[in-house]
Enzyme design. Structure first.
Site, short mmCIF file in Angstrom:
data_model
loop_
_atom_site.label_atom_id
_atom_site.label_comp_id
_atom_site.label_asym_id
_atom_site.label_seq_id
_atom_site.Cartn_x
_atom_site.Cartn_y
_atom_site.Cartn_z
N ARG A 204 0.82 -1.21 0.00
CA ARG A 204 0.00 0.00 0.00
C ARG A 204 0.85 1.26 0.00
O ARG A 204 0.43 2.30 -0.52
CB ARG A 204 -0.97 -0.03 1.19
CG ARG A 204 -2.14 -0.95 0.95
CD ARG A 204 -2.95 -1.13 2.21
NE ARG A 204 -2.43 -2.20 3.03
CZ ARG A 204 -2.58 -2.27 4.35
NH1 ARG A 204 -3.19 -1.31 5.00
NH2 ARG A 204 -2.09 -3.29 5.02
N GLU B 190 1.29 -6.36 13.30
CA GLU B 190 0.09 -6.54 14.13
C GLU B 190 -0.50 -7.93 13.88
O GLU B 190 -1.10 -8.52 14.75
CB GLU B 190 -0.92 -5.44 13.78
CG GLU B 190 -2.06 -5.29 14.78
CD GLU B 190 -3.10 -4.27 14.33
OE1 GLU B 190 -2.95 -3.65 13.27
OE2 GLU B 190 -4.09 -4.14 15.07
O1 LIG Z 1 3.42 -0.53 11.93
P1 LIG Z 1 3.32 -1.97 11.55
O2 LIG Z 1 2.77 -2.83 12.67
O3 LIG Z 1 4.59 -2.53 11.04
O4 LIG Z 1 2.21 -2.11 10.42
C1 LIG Z 1 2.09 -1.26 9.34
C2 LIG Z 1 2.26 -1.95 8.04
O5 LIG Z 1 1.27 -2.98 7.90
C3 LIG Z 1 0.67 -2.88 6.62
O6 LIG Z 1 1.37 -3.57 5.65
P2 LIG Z 1 1.23 -5.12 5.31
O7 LIG Z 1 2.50 -5.79 5.70
O8 LIG Z 1 -0.05 -5.64 5.86
O9 LIG Z 1 1.26 -5.14 3.73
P3 LIG Z 1 0.39 -4.66 2.50
O10 LIG Z 1 0.67 -3.19 2.31
O11 LIG Z 1 0.98 -5.49 1.42
O12 LIG Z 1 -1.07 -4.92 2.75
C4 LIG Z 1 0.75 -1.39 6.33
O13 LIG Z 1 0.61 -1.12 4.95
C5 LIG Z 1 2.09 -1.01 6.88
O14 LIG Z 1 3.13 -1.20 5.94
N1 LIG Z 2 -5.20 -2.32 11.56
C1 LIG Z 2 -4.57 -2.15 10.41
N2 LIG Z 2 -5.23 -1.72 9.32
C2 LIG Z 2 -4.60 -1.53 8.14
N3 LIG Z 2 -3.29 -1.75 7.99
C3 LIG Z 2 -2.59 -2.18 9.03
N4 LIG Z 2 -1.29 -2.47 9.18
C4 LIG Z 2 -1.10 -2.88 10.45
N5 LIG Z 2 -2.22 -2.83 11.14
C5 LIG Z 2 -3.19 -2.40 10.28
#
Ligand SMILES: O=P(O)(O)OC[C@H]1O[C@H](OP(=O)(O)OP(=O)(O)O)[C@H](O)[C@@H]1O
Ligand SMILES: Nc1ncnc2[nH]cnc12
Length: 179
Positions: A67, A104
């Site tokens: 994202r 998370e």
């Molecule tokens: O602060 P944190 O606990 O590290 O979480 C934040 C990250 O989690 C999500 O990514 P995700 O790894 O779910 O990947 P995506 O963007 O591919 O959905 C979001 O886009 C952040 O990069």
């Molecule tokens: N609650 C949440 N929603 C969307 N992106 C996330 N990345 C980590 N935690 C998330």
């Protein structure tokens, strides 16, 4: 024109129990589909990469897969800076550095090309959500291992009930919205 606050309120929705029970997932896809709102968000994020006079002050903008890519690429163009992808493990073709961290909802390893930056490049990191801070923390380690300088980090949304900001104590972290 709607305020940025209104754009964010209109464009981010809660999806309970995704991707696992107990997690409230913040879904930004309505915001991305809102052309004017998306533009306002990109402009607001790009402001974190400017100096006091509003002039661009970074050489590269990093986007974190997946994202983060969506937001970081237009921010890089708006700042006249290069775009550097930080990708999940196994996706970059040339020599990489890698860092692992807990999320998370799971674990991940991210990578960057070792030659992604010129020495001393000033770098703005962009992501959509700051939750535990593990992703951004690992990303900053990667940038510094490459010999570049972290100018700051900016996210669309900060989840204040998770310890991201505390974990990134001492780093410059901007958020357009904190919930
Ligand atoms: O602060 P944190 O606990 O590290 O979480 C934040 C990250 O989690 C999500 O990514 P995700 O790894 O779910 O990947 P995506 O963007 O591919 O959905 C979001 O886009 C952040 O990069
Ligand atoms: N609650 C949440 N929603 C969307 N992106 C996330 N990345 C980590 N935690 C998330």
């Amino acid at each position: 024109m709607r305020s940025l606050e209104q754009v964010l309120a209109d464009g981010i929705r809660d999806i309970p129990d995704y991707p696992q029970e107990g997690v409230v997932f913040k879904d930004i896809t309505p915001l991305l589909a809102d052309h004017t709102g998306f533009g306002q968000v990109v402009e607001a994020l790009a402001a974190f990469g400017t100096d006091d006079d509003g002039n661009p002050a970074v050489d590269k903008v990093v986007g974190i897969e997946a994202r983060g890519f969506i937001l970081a690429a237009p921010v890089a163009l708006a700042l006249g800076a290069g775009f550097v992808p930080v990708r999940k493990k196994g996706k970059l073709p040339s020599a990489t550095y890698e860092e692992s961290y807990a999320l998370e909802y799971g674990e991940a390893t991210i990578e960057v090309h070792q030659d992604a930056f010129a020495p001393g490049d000033r770098v703005l990191v962009i992501d959509d959500v700051l939750a535990t801070g593990g992703t951004v923390e690992a990303c900053l380690r990667l940038i510094r291992r490459c010999g570049a300088e972290v100018a700051g980090t900016a996210v669309l949304l900060e989840l204040s009930f998770l310890p991201g900001r505390k974990r990134l104590d001492g780093e410059q972290v901007g958020a357009l919205l904190t919930v």
